[in-house]
Design a protein around this motif. Sequence first.
Motif, PDB file in Angstrom:
ATOM      1  N   ALA A  39      38.059  38.664  47.737  1.00 15.61           N
ATOM      2  CA  ALA A  39      39.272  38.684  46.911  1.00 15.61           C
ATOM      3  C   ALA A  39      39.189  39.748  45.820  1.00 15.61           C
ATOM      4  CB  ALA A  39      39.489  37.309  46.284  1.00 15.61           C
ATOM      5  N   GLN A  40      37.996  39.988  45.287  1.00 15.12           N
ATOM      6  CA  GLN A  40      37.848  40.886  44.140  1.00 15.12           C
ATOM      7  C   GLN A  40      37.832  42.366  44.497  1.00 15.12           C
ATOM      8  OE1 GLN A  40      37.737  40.349  40.604  1.00 15.12           O
ATOM      9  NE2 GLN A  40      38.098  42.528  40.937  1.00 15.12           N
TER      10      GLN A  40
ATOM     11  N   VAL B 211      39.849  38.567  39.675  1.00  9.56           N
ATOM     12  CA  VAL B 211      40.338  37.354  40.324  1.00  9.56           C
ATOM     13  C   VAL B 211      40.419  36.203  39.337  1.00  9.56           C
ATOM     14  CG1 VAL B 211      39.427  37.992  42.590  1.00  9.56           C
ATOM     15  CG2 VAL B 211      38.046  36.569  41.066  1.00  9.56           C
TER      16      VAL B 211
ATOM     17  N   ASP C 286      42.992  32.829  43.299  1.00  7.52           N
ATOM     18  CA  ASP C 286      42.866  33.922  44.257  1.00  7.52           C
ATOM     19  C   ASP C 286      41.784  33.626  45.295  1.00  7.52           C
ATOM     20  OD1 ASP C 286      44.816  35.586  43.059  1.00  7.52           O
ATOM     21  OD2 ASP C 286      43.355  36.259  41.574  1.00  7.52           O
TER      22      ASP C 286
ATOM     23  N   ARG D  37      48.502  37.836  36.196  1.00  5.25           N
ATOM     24  CA  ARG D  37      47.122  37.449  36.494  1.00  5.25           C
ATOM     25  C   ARG D  37      46.246  37.633  35.258  1.00  5.25           C
ATOM     26  NH1 ARG D  37      46.339  40.120  40.621  1.00  5.25           N
ATOM     27  NH2 ARG D  37      46.163  38.498  42.222  1.00  5.25           N
TER      28      ARG D  37
END
Length: 436
Positions: free
Chosen positions: A256-257, A86, A90, A306
């Motif tokens: 998120a991760q 992330v 994010d 990202r």
Amino acid sequence: MKRLGARRGCGRTVLGAVSVVVAVTVPALAGCASEVSGTAAAAEVDVRQLPIGNYPTDPLDVRMTYRHSSGEGYAMAIARLADNMVIGADVDPSFSHNLLSKSLASASSTYAMLADPVRTVLEASDMVYGYSTASSTKPLDKSSGFSLSGNFQPFGGVDVDPTASSFNLTVIQFPDQQSAQTAGRDMEAADFNVASDQNVHVTLTGNPAAVAHWRPGVPSLAAVLTDGPYVVDLFVQQPTADLDGLRGLADKILAAQLPMLDRAPALSAKKIYRLDYDPDDMLRRTLHPSSLINPNPDTEITHTARGYLHYVDDQTTWKPLLDNNGVDRVSEADEGSILFRARDPKSAAALWTAITALTPTPAEAPAKVPDVACADNHDAAANDSNKDYNAWNAADKYICTVRYDRYVARVASNQLIDAQQKAAAQYALLANSQYL
């Protein structure tokens, strides 16, 4: 390299169209006699005539043969992990500043980041590789001191703004789930025991399998969670010692991760060895002065957007540029260039315009090279949004940005003529890469 055009009709050679099109109505030859009205495009620039200095213009794979080594495979594996870690945005748009990006090839790589007892656990474990990243709602104080103590230093030994919310996320791969569970348990125990008389165990509401602790009255929380062969080590801090707020932030980051790790299954030694050093043919198009490639997750590699953003200080500036223009790959070559691949040529043009606006003081562009803009970057310290500490140094005095088809590249140098030659060579390389 000489490129031949397509031969048509009465011995006329037609070269491919360039990104700059000049629309004029001219007679066109049909056979050798009749006239047919139409719209002609400008001919491709003859890249053999560009002022490239001594820089190469052939694609990298034409100049060298890449042979895998185990060390280079691990570099590519770390880059793959970074692509699936992330960034602040994010989690929440307010986490707009990148504080730390660190490749972890061994336990010693965690120095000035994890506490000494935790590093000792890693040294005794079967750690394969890892990656660490940190984000904050505020930038680092440039006058902040640097600590060399052996204590837990989640931001690389630098003190963050106490009025900011910040987090550090470290993911480490182990050979299998059992070794990851053992290492995760021992890492948390070692960190807890640094101040066992003050720390208190806590449970994360959204991730009860995680082991976590905090020190009452101190506005931070640490947690470790095992996810298959991965160990996820998380540290969060906020301006106030609010346990519910800290737990909520930790759960949000993990939410998120964890799905990203599901999309990046752990790699066996054989799979690490077989990773592609140049996915999507990006490095072959990236200006690379050397004829030897040395894959490195930080300086010579291809990342997703990202993955690249882990190395950019001001993500508020750069993330919208990449998102809005569909940038899916970014490659970097040591002492060469940074190359962005946009959605299409129209998106590349928009990206080029936006990037060139980041350094508004113009400098002379190289002669005969279309779609290039150079800038005077003497006040580099004020241009935080340009920071990238890898393939080229954004503190260099001159930056040139080049566009060709769906690609945008940036080069930099302390000498204008060198930056101009790099830009010309990068343009020629992009043109040649279309044909080879």
